[in-house]
Design a protein around this motif. Structure first.
Motif: not given
Lengths: 295, 295
Positions: B132-143, B189-197
């Motif tokens: 349920g997570v878009a690849a672009a959001d996951q890539l942003a979380a990794a960044a 930690s917070l921003r990754i959670g937000a982005r993955l949501a």
């Protein structure tokens, strides 16, 4: 064997790109200096070249401009691994590429941090959107790099190498060690290039197969050069493996046996690319060079 | 102040997830043991909890199951940083969470590799597709994770901390050090959670603002606890900062001044979440806890 022009071209293109990646004003000065010392001004940039050549082989004719930062990410991983391998607790090397190793120049604490920071920077760079690359492909490339770098790849290979001094591995253990320590990142360089070029299925598999055999040939060639190369061209003292009591392809197979095995692996690496035709010319040339340097 | 139930729930969920991530048969035994020693059996898992609470605040009600591996990736980064911070060249700590530190238990070489491998594993885990997570959001979380971990984040903060012993920073330098060394990963930690949501725009900005102030409050609270906490509940010897000659929020502002600043930051962290309403309840509670532990 003369290095291919493509390698020199990529090395020239990498230098300003790496320089830019390492010129971040947010980074404390000491740490930035240690990172720059460890990355810039040396290195053949073989891994970025393999990455970009693999992308070309999979149809990304403009890889050298479009995908250059991703190729440099692989080089940042390579540089970090050298910084940590040189540490006193590891190989205890005073020199790297003819200059003081990072911990000799900046102290152990900064060297640990510089290596850590280079690894993180590699993933940051690889996670920045690249023009014309689908996010899913870029995420897959990041996963390939992380897997090859981590405990089941390069780090694991270095751990096996440390353990090998106390308990010399058998043949299977030696090939596993070499595949993880050296082969994993070389192979990943190719697969990352292919994935960023959007390749899946058969083309990706050709490049992956090439990378696996190329990694094998490269490491055996390293072992051979440690015995045969003139010091000046090789860059480290001849016979260092034997003095360190290391099990190598040469100690296992003899010089001639090691050459035969490297040749077979190099031939297999080139053969794997045949289905890709002329697009794979640069990669094929690089594979032959990486496997057959200096003999 | 009693830890929120959400924190205990996440900690319980993280343990088997981390255990699974660290049970890779491809990893050499010594290295695997050092990694497991450094991650499992301790730790409040605050960073994963912040990540998952932030995802819930941004509408991912099922974050705790769906995004758990990504939250654990943040914890792997935290664990790697502790392994390397404890090294003799850095803080030279013999104990961590009441047990021998990694380098005391496994030697310096393996500890360097275990830290390196944990960092790589974090990025491998975060690069694996999540439901349920878009690849672009996951890539942003990794960044986000890479940036917070690297030379402009946690590694840079540790470099500033090393330099601070020789040349104590001024106020601006101290807040910068703390923001990089501790705040960067907490905020990430917070921003990754937000982005993955899948959050962007205003919701993401609320969570990011909360994370920034929370990181500040957390570190000042750490400085206060170093002076005030009973040894047993704090887990390290009281007064260790002062003995090490460290500049802290308390040495700069006094105990009361530090408390005022921490309170203000904690209040700002909670206030930043108001536009998100009831969905942010867990995150808001965690923010108050992280900022106000034990007083």
């Amino acid at each position: 064997m003369k290095p291919p022009d493509f390698l020199a071209d990529v090395a020239a293109a990498c230098e300003p790109c790496l320089d830019g990646l390492l010129a971040d004003g947010e980074v404390p000065a000491d740490l930035a200096a240690a990172m720059r010392h460890s990355v810039l001004g040396g290195g053949k940039r073989l891994r970025p070249a393999l990455c970009l050549a693999a992308a070309r082989a999979c149809g990304a004719a403009d890889a050298q401009t479009r995908l250059l930062p991703a190729a440099c990410a692989v080089e940042l991983i390579h540089a970090y691994s050298l910084v940590h391998d040189d540490m006193p607790a590891m190989d205890d090397a005073d020199l790297r590429r003819g200059r003081p190793s990072c911990h000799r120049a900046f102290g152990e604490a900064v060297a640990i941090l510089a290596g850590d920071a280079l690894q993180a920077l590699a993933f940051e760079v690889l996670a920045r959107p690249l023009p014309g690359v689908a996010a899913a492909d870029q995420l897959a490339a990041a996963a390939i790099l992380a897997r090859a770098t981590g405990p089941a790849g390069m780090c694991g290979g270095q751990a096996l190498d440390l353990a090998a001094t106390a308990a010399p591995p058998d043949d299977a253990g030696l090939w596993r060690l070499q595949a993880m320590k050296t082969g994993a990142l070389l192979g990943a360089s190719l697969r990352i290039g292919a994935r960023l070029a959007g390749a899946g299925g058969a083309a990706f598999d050709c490049v992956a197969a090439c990378g696996e055999r190329l990694g094998e040939a490269f490491q055996i060639t390293d072992d051979i050069l440690d015995v045969t190369a003139a010091d000046a061209s090789w860059g480290k003292a001849r016979g260092s493996d034997a003095r360190a009591g290391k099990v190598t392809a040469v100690s296992r197979l003899g010089l001639e046996g090691a050459r035969l095995r490297a040749d077979a692996a190099a031939a297999a690496a080139a053969a794997a690319l045949e289905p890709l035709g002329a697009a794979a010319a640069s990669l094929s040339e690089l594979a032959r060079y990486a496997a057959g340097r200096l003999w």
